[in-house]
Design an enzyme around this catalytic site. Structure first.
Site, PDB file in Angstrom:
ATOM      1  N   CYS A 119      56.806   1.394  66.450  1.00 38.11           N
ATOM      2  CA  CYS A 119      56.325   0.793  65.051  1.00 38.11           C
ATOM      3  C   CYS A 119      57.358  -0.430  64.624  1.00 38.11           C
ATOM      4  CB  CYS A 119      56.652   2.084  63.954  1.00 38.11           C
ATOM      5  SG  CYS A 119      55.554   3.370  64.008  1.00 38.11           S
ATOM      6  N   HIS A 265      56.086  -2.294  57.232  1.00 35.52           N
ATOM      7  CA  HIS A 265      55.457  -1.517  58.480  1.00 35.52           C
ATOM      8  C   HIS A 265      54.479  -0.565  57.631  1.00 35.52           C
ATOM      9  CE1 HIS A 265      53.811   0.952  61.421  1.00 35.52           C
ATOM     10  NE2 HIS A 265      54.535   2.118  61.310  1.00 35.52           N
ATOM     11  N   ASN A 295      47.804   3.630  59.823  1.00 34.26           N
ATOM     12  CA  ASN A 295      49.015   3.336  60.751  1.00 34.26           C
ATOM     13  C   ASN A 295      48.678   2.601  61.963  1.00 34.26           C
ATOM     14  OD1 ASN A 295      51.464   3.024  61.953  1.00 34.26           O
ATOM     15  ND2 ASN A 295      52.494   4.942  61.187  1.00 34.26           N
TER      16      ASN A 295
HETATM   17  O1  UT7 Z   1      54.836   4.848  61.702  1.00 30.77           O
HETATM   18  C1  UT7 Z   1      56.359   5.688  61.540  1.00 30.77           C
HETATM   19  C2  UT7 Z   1      55.452   7.017  61.897  1.00 30.77           C
HETATM   20  N1  UT7 Z   1      55.160   7.760  60.749  1.00 30.77           N
HETATM   21  C3  UT7 Z   1      55.414   7.776  59.723  1.00 30.77           C
HETATM   22  O2  UT7 Z   1      56.080   7.298  59.034  1.00 30.77           O
HETATM   23  C4  UT7 Z   1      54.987   9.162  58.670  1.00 30.77           C
HETATM   24  C5  UT7 Z   1      55.921   9.645  58.002  1.00 30.77           C
HETATM   25  N2  UT7 Z   1      55.638  10.823  57.290  1.00 30.77           N
HETATM   26  C6  UT7 Z   1      54.935  10.990  56.497  1.00 30.77           C
HETATM   27  O3  UT7 Z   1      53.908  10.123  56.208  1.00 30.77           O
HETATM   28  C7  UT7 Z   1      54.406  12.343  55.652  1.00 30.77           C
HETATM   29  O4  UT7 Z   1      55.441  13.249  56.183  1.00 30.77           O
HETATM   30  C8  UT7 Z   1      53.158  13.003  56.092  1.00 30.77           C
HETATM   31  C9  UT7 Z   1      52.153  12.245  55.515  1.00 30.77           C
HETATM   32  C10 UT7 Z   1      53.080  13.015  57.320  1.00 30.77           C
HETATM   33  C11 UT7 Z   1      52.933  14.418  55.528  1.00 30.77           C
HETATM   34  O5  UT7 Z   1      53.224  14.310  54.122  1.00 30.77           O
HETATM   35  P1  UT7 Z   1      54.233  15.375  53.370  1.00 30.77           P
HETATM   36  O6  UT7 Z   1      54.220  15.364  51.867  1.00 30.77           O
HETATM   37  O7  UT7 Z   1      55.522  15.285  54.192  1.00 30.77           O
HETATM   38  O8  UT7 Z   1      53.566  16.751  53.542  1.00 30.77           O
HETATM   39  P2  UT7 Z   1      54.216  18.079  54.455  1.00 30.77           P
HETATM   40  O9  UT7 Z   1      54.240  17.728  55.996  1.00 30.77           O
HETATM   41  O10 UT7 Z   1      55.342  18.524  53.800  1.00 30.77           O
HETATM   42  O11 UT7 Z   1      53.096  18.928  54.255  1.00 30.77           O
HETATM   43  C12 UT7 Z   1      52.684  19.482  53.269  1.00 30.77           C
HETATM   44  C13 UT7 Z   1      51.496  20.746  53.609  1.00 30.77           C
HETATM   45  C14 UT7 Z   1      51.835  21.379  54.551  1.00 30.77           C
HETATM   46  O12 UT7 Z   1      51.239  22.573  54.197  1.00 30.77           O
HETATM   47  P3  UT7 Z   1      51.940  23.964  53.589  1.00 30.77           P
HETATM   48  O13 UT7 Z   1      53.026  24.060  54.545  1.00 30.77           O
HETATM   49  O14 UT7 Z   1      52.780  23.172  52.331  1.00 30.77           O
HETATM   50  O15 UT7 Z   1      51.054  25.143  53.536  1.00 30.77           O
HETATM   51  C15 UT7 Z   1      51.078  20.768  55.767  1.00 30.77           C
HETATM   52  O16 UT7 Z   1      50.547  21.840  56.650  1.00 30.77           O
HETATM   53  O17 UT7 Z   1      50.409  19.570  53.807  1.00 30.77           O
HETATM   54  C16 UT7 Z   1      49.717  20.278  54.971  1.00 30.77           C
HETATM   55  N3  UT7 Z   1      49.111  19.177  55.772  1.00 30.77           N
HETATM   56  C17 UT7 Z   1      47.937  18.911  55.394  1.00 30.77           C
HETATM   57  N4  UT7 Z   1      46.989  19.333  54.597  1.00 30.77           N
HETATM   58  C18 UT7 Z   1      45.797  18.755  54.572  1.00 30.77           C
HETATM   59  C19 UT7 Z   1      49.598  18.526  56.761  1.00 30.77           C
HETATM   60  N5  UT7 Z   1      48.724  17.574  57.035  1.00 30.77           N
HETATM   61  C20 UT7 Z   1      47.516  17.669  56.350  1.00 30.77           C
HETATM   62  C21 UT7 Z   1      46.327  17.026  56.370  1.00 30.77           C
HETATM   63  N6  UT7 Z   1      45.386  17.739  55.511  1.00 30.77           N
HETATM   64  N7  UT7 Z   1      45.871  16.244  57.151  1.00 30.77           N
END
Ligand code: UT7
Length: 338
Positions: A119, A265, A295
């Site tokens: 990134c 980014h 992204n």
């Molecule tokens: O370019 C640099 C690389 N990447 C980044 O910068 C990404 C950085 N991180 C993020 O953007 C966020 O952490 C995410 C968008 C990946 C995830 O968002 P979050 O608010 O941190 O959610 P989480 O990982 O805490 O997950 C919350 C819930 C989980 O379910 P439970 O355990 O609460 O039941 C996940 O399993 O959301 C679930 N989940 C989804 N649900 C529906 C994870 N992905 C999905 C999905 N659809 N695609």
């Protein structure tokens, strides 16, 4: 890395971007995995992204973006004297895409370098190009960042945290020495890394640690898919990007109020909003297009830059701050007087 009085300053003389035509909406993804448009929008700000058709490669996208940047700079490809390419998704394990872009553009034996900083790849590559221009080794550099990520993502529920975020695309700039006495050009670049976090956002396999490198069990266990500890990446991105921006401001003797446009980014719109809020940069100064592209990793900043320049949000004389964070971990900032 501040420009000395005697060295030429590096100016971006042309920008271009290209994304493949096929749009994949959140609703399209709902059909292949357990996700929802609402979740993706709320957690990331993404509405749609572009995916290539099978057979279209990263260097193909890069060449299209490069042609547009060269046309914008009104230069003939034969006058490019160096190519720098940034990607985490090269066409092949080796060689890199720099040589493929070079060949497709018919650049003879012009040198071509690949930068592998994910990134942060565009800013790292910009810094490398800036040094070449300032030393006078090269006078016209094609810098292109491109990704085809749609083919390596895990579209099962296990990979949904990543596969909804990433898209394909390419952005390019032309770097040349300043020809005038004005203050346009790259003012600074600041590059950082902490490899202790390499496994927090990576594609574990293929790995040279394995003999043989490609094993059926790795496919069966899904270890060729990229994986991420999303929350840790999120928290570090929100901390490190502002740090890198402040380092650039201090270096140049500038204040936050001096920034006319911030291009973060495009990893997650919530990260961009948090970075802007923490720095108290008004949202109208923040360039955001993740809703349409997802992204696109190394390509996200040059795509956003090209759009903002072409639609007039970035104007001649503006102070432009760019910042990135991602796999490595690597993070970086650059300041440009447009
Ligand atoms: O370019 C640099 C690389 N990447 C980044 O910068 C990404 C950085 N991180 C993020 O953007 C966020 O952490 C995410 C968008 C990946 C995830 O968002 P979050 O608010 O941190 O959610 P989480 O990982 O805490 O997950 C919350 C819930 C989980 O379910 P439970 O355990 O609460 O039941 C996940 O399993 O959301 C679930 N989940 C989804 N649900 C529906 C994870 N992905 C999905 C999905 N659809 N695609």
């Amino acid at each position: 890395m501040k420009t000395s009085m005697s060295a030429p300053r590096t100016v971006i003389t042309g920008t271009g971007h290209y994304v493949p035509p096929r749009i994949v909406t959140n609703h399209d993804l709902e059909k292949v995995m357990n996700t929802s448009d609402e979740w993706i929008r709320e957690r990331s700000g993404i509405v749609e992204r572009h995916h290539v058709e099978p057979g279209v490669t990263t260097s193909d996208l890069a060449v299209e973006a490069a042609r547009r940047a060269m046309a914008d700079a009104r230069i003939d490809p034969s006058t490019v004297d160096f190519v720098i390419a940034a990607t985490l998704s090269p066409d092949h394990y080796f060689p890199g895409i720099g040589v493929l872009i070079q060949a497709k553009l018919g650049l003879g034996t012009t040198g071509a370098l690949d930068v592998r900083n994910q990134c942060s790849g565009f800013i790292y590559a910009l810094s490398v190009g800036d040094q070449f221009i300032k030393t006078g080794q090269y006078k016209r550099i094609l810098l292109v960042a491109a990704e085809v990520q749609s083919g390596v993502l895990d579209y099962s529920d296990k990979g949904r945290d990543m596969s909804v975020l990433f898209g394909d695309g390419a952005g390019a700039v032309i770097l040349e020495p300043s020809s005038s006495e004005d203050d346009r050009g790259i003012l600074s670049t600041h590059l950082y890394a902490d490899g202790h976090f390499a496994s927090h956002l990576w594609m574990e396999k293929p790995s040279a640690a394995d003999h043989p490198t490609f094993q059926q069990s790795f496919f069966d266990d899904g270890r060729f898919f990229p994986r991420m500890e999303g929350r840790n990446v999120f928290v570090n991105a929100c901390q490190r990007m502002p740090e890198a921006i402040r380092a650039g401001l201090d270096h140049n003797g500038l204040a936050l109020e001096d920034i006319d446009a911030l291009i973060p980014h495009q990893a997650n719109d919530r990260i961009s909003l948090q970075v802007a809020k923490g720095l108290k940069i008004p949202l109208e100064k923040v360039i955001r297009n993740i809703d349409r592209y997802g992204n696109t990793t190394a390509a996200s900043i040059p795509i956003a830059l090209d759009e903002a320049v072409k639609d007039g949000r970035i104007k001649r004389g503006d102070l432009v701050a760019i910042a990135a964070f991602g796999s490595g971990y690597t993070w970086a900032s650059a300041f440009l007087r447009w």
